[in-house]
Design a protein around this motif. Structure first.
Motif: not given
Length: 97
Positions: A1-6, A10-13, A34-38
């Motif tokens: 996972m890229r830094k921007t994805d992390k 976190n913002a989504i969470r 909960t959430h899931y994302v690709d």
């Protein structure tokens, strides 16, 4: 996972935590989400699953239009951080525990 994805995750969470807290106050029988994302297919791949304590609680929520409220809470929380849900009816599902 890229830094921007992390950072995005976190913002989504955090946004979904706010939606969850509101739902716990407003929707009887709701327990958690909960959430899931690709991130290779973001935002189309973002899925949110809202869990109710039982099948009867889920049916009662659907009957009382709380499913609409649940989708609204999630959609608005994500919109607050700049994420538009492409299809809330499909990307936000309600299930029983």
């Amino acid at each position: 996972m890229r830094k921007t994805d992390k950072k995005r995750n976190n913002a989504i969470r955090l946004a979904l935590t706010d939606a969850c807290e509101q739902a716990l106050e407003q929707i009887p029988g709701f327990k958690w989400l909960t959430h899931y994302v690709d991130y290779q297919r973001f935002p189309q791949s973002l899925k949110v699953v809202c869990i109710f304590e039982s099948q009867s609680a889920l049916l009662a929520a659907n009957t009382a239009a709380h499913d609409v409220l649940m989708r609204k809470l999630v959609t608005e929380a994500l919109a607050d951080i700049g994420i538009a849900m492409p299809n809330p009816g499909t990307n936000i599902s309600l299930q029983a525990e």
